[in-house]
Design a protein around this motif. Structure first.
Motif, PDB file in Angstrom:
ATOM      1  N   UNK A   1       0.860  -1.194   0.000  1.00 14.35           N
ATOM      2  CA  UNK A   1       0.000   0.000   0.000  1.00 14.35           C
ATOM      3  C   UNK A   1       0.894   1.242   0.000  1.00 14.35           C
ATOM      4  N   UNK A   2       0.563   2.166  -0.832  1.00 11.32           N
ATOM      5  CA  UNK A   2       1.328   3.402  -0.861  1.00 11.32           C
ATOM      6  C   UNK A   2       0.792   4.352   0.200  1.00 11.32           C
ATOM      7  N   UNK A   3       1.532   5.409   0.417  1.00 14.15           N
ATOM      8  CA  UNK A   3       1.112   6.397   1.414  1.00 14.15           C
ATOM      9  C   UNK A   3      -0.137   7.135   0.963  1.00 14.15           C
ATOM     10  N   UNK A   4      -0.497   6.988  -0.295  1.00 10.53           N
ATOM     11  CA  UNK A   4      -1.680   7.685  -0.808  1.00 10.53           C
ATOM     12  C   UNK A   4      -2.930   6.807  -0.796  1.00 10.53           C
ATOM     13  N   UNK A   5      -2.850   5.682  -0.102  1.00 10.07           N
ATOM     14  CA  UNK A   5      -4.017   4.807   0.042  1.00 10.07           C
ATOM     15  C   UNK A   5      -4.298   3.982  -1.200  1.00 10.07           C
ATOM     16  N   UNK A   6      -3.363   3.952  -2.141  1.00 11.56           N
ATOM     17  CA  UNK A   6      -3.520   3.156  -3.348  1.00 11.56           C
ATOM     18  C   UNK A   6      -2.649   1.909  -3.252  1.00 11.56           C
ATOM     19  N   UNK A   7      -2.992   0.897  -4.038  1.00 11.56           N
ATOM     20  CA  UNK A   7      -2.159  -0.289  -4.125  1.00 11.56           C
ATOM     21  C   UNK A   7      -0.867   0.048  -4.856  1.00 11.56           C
ATOM     22  N   UNK A   8       0.223  -0.524  -4.397  1.00  8.15           N
ATOM     23  CA  UNK A   8       1.519  -0.290  -5.018  1.00  8.15           C
ATOM     24  C   UNK A   8       1.553  -0.951  -6.394  1.00  8.15           C
ATOM     25  N   UNK A   9       2.055  -0.231  -7.376  1.00  9.74           N
ATOM     26  CA  UNK A   9       2.245  -0.798  -8.704  1.00  9.74           C
ATOM     27  C   UNK A   9       3.574  -1.541  -8.716  1.00  9.74           C
ATOM     28  N   UNK A  10       3.521  -2.835  -9.021  1.00  6.82           N
ATOM     29  CA  UNK A  10       4.721  -3.684  -9.044  1.00  6.82           C
ATOM     30  C   UNK A  10       4.935  -4.183 -10.468  1.00  6.82           C
ATOM     31  N   UNK A  11       5.819  -3.502 -11.175  1.00  4.76           N
ATOM     32  CA  UNK A  11       6.046  -3.845 -12.575  1.00  4.76           C
ATOM     33  C   UNK A  11       6.579  -5.273 -12.717  1.00  4.76           C
ATOM     34  N   UNK A  12       7.428  -5.712 -11.782  1.00  5.29           N
ATOM     35  CA  UNK A  12       7.969  -7.065 -11.866  1.00  5.29           C
ATOM     36  C   UNK A  12       6.880  -8.114 -11.702  1.00  5.29           C
TER      37      UNK A  12
END
Length: 339
Positions: A1-12
């Motif tokens: 989770x990012x600090x902005x309340x969104x799911x982290x984008x994981x390119x890998x």
């Protein structure tokens, strides 16, 4: 989770699943995406274009306000005009390319200004270079504050606030639309607002704000029934439209991001079918439009899989219905032919 309340984008992680583009010639207008320029959350035009050019025939897009590049000073009400000015300049840079990114722009205006909102709307129009098409002032509220992005928290009942309604009422005179991002239990409030502005296109975002986590996790059947009843009621209002997408957020509780591998388009289509098909049945294809909601949904699946899933979902629809869903409705509602 990012600090902005969104799911982290994981390119890998996203790279663990690849699939061929289905129907690569089908024309698409991506009805909803963002640019972000915040600490720890960067996604700008070149990143969006890399996604949009990954194989689908995306010919244009609608940019949705994201609290990015506001003016740092000046009157508070006019600071969001900086976002429209920035996005319009970016769009002009790519105007001759495919897709024509941000061919339409939906900006933020504090609609609680009521009748005084006119000055701000005209400022957006002036800097928008013909691309400013509508307004979104978020109204998401829930007793559980963890479900709401703290950057966009709003008071309860904002949709029914008199001044807010007066602000929305200003839009039709300028041929602007109203985008509604709210939660499913607020849909009856939106019905009252939309009924009061019959000449304003009202666009429900993200299938109507489905919540299936926290306290709602144990109430999923009830959530669905409540949501479906409200959406069918809203479909009775001819000025209301719905965006099909935005179901890759954590609040939806589909947990794509928790899988070992990202979901395939077939898996996405099967998951979304119970939510999207009733929308199309209730509103009709000419009042529905597909959206990527990137980069927010990119935490759950790739751009390729997203649009392949939409194509799978509509494989049994007529050519006319598919044209509306993928391109026509968004073009008409956001007046993209006039850009």
């Amino acid at each position: 989770m990012s600090t902005n309340n969104y799911l982290v984008v994981r390119e890998d992680w996203l790279a663990l699943h690849e699939e061929q583009i289905l129907e690569p010639s089908l024309r698409i207008v991506d009805a909803h995406h963002h640019f972000y320029d915040r600490p720890g959350w960067i996604y700008l035009d070149h990143e969006y274009l890399a996604d949009a050019r990954s194989g689908h025939n995306v010919v244009a897009s609608v940019y949705m306000q994201a609290q990015t590049r506001y003016r740092p000073d000046g009157p508070r009400a006019l600071q969001p005009v900086g976002e429209t000015e920035y996005v319009a300049a970016v769009a002009q840079k790519h105007a001759s390319g495919i897709p024509e990114a941000a061919k339409g722009i939906v900006g933020h205006v504090d609609l609680r200004l009521g009748a005084e909102v006119r000055e701000v709307l005209e400022a957006h129009i002036q800097v928008g270079q013909g691309r400013f098409k509508g307004v979104r002032h978020l109204t998401t509220w829930d007793p559980d504050s963890s479900l709401v992005n703290p950057l966009s928290a709003t008071p309860r009942g904002l949709l029914l606030d008199k001044a807010y309604g007066q602000g929305v009422a200003q839009l039709s005179e300028l041929q602007l639309s109203y985008d509604a991002w709210l939660f499913f239990h607020q849909l009856p409030e939106l019905f009252e607002l939309a009924r009061s502005v019959p000449h304003t296109p009202v666009v429900i975002n993200h299938c109507g704000g489905i919540l299936r986590i926290a306290a709602y996790e144990a109430l999923r059947a009830q959530v669905f029934d409540t949501w479906l009843h409200s959406m069918r009621q809203l479909a009775k209002l001819p000025n209301v439209y719905v965006k099909l997408g935005g179901l890759g957020m954590r609040i939806n509780g589909f947990d794509f991001e928790k899988r070992e591998r990202p979901p395939s388009s077939d898996q996405l289509a099967q998951t979304w079918k119970p939510w999207m098909e009733p929308c199309i049945e209730a509103f009709g294809a000419d009042r529905c439009m597909f959206e990527s909601n990137f980069p927010v949904d990119k935490g759950s699946y790739s751009y390729t899989a997203c649009w392949n899933a939409f194509k799978r979902l509509t494989s049994g629809a007529s050519a006319e219905e598919r044209q509306a869903l993928f391109e026509g409705t968004a073009t008409r509602v956001y007046r993209l032919a006039q850009s």
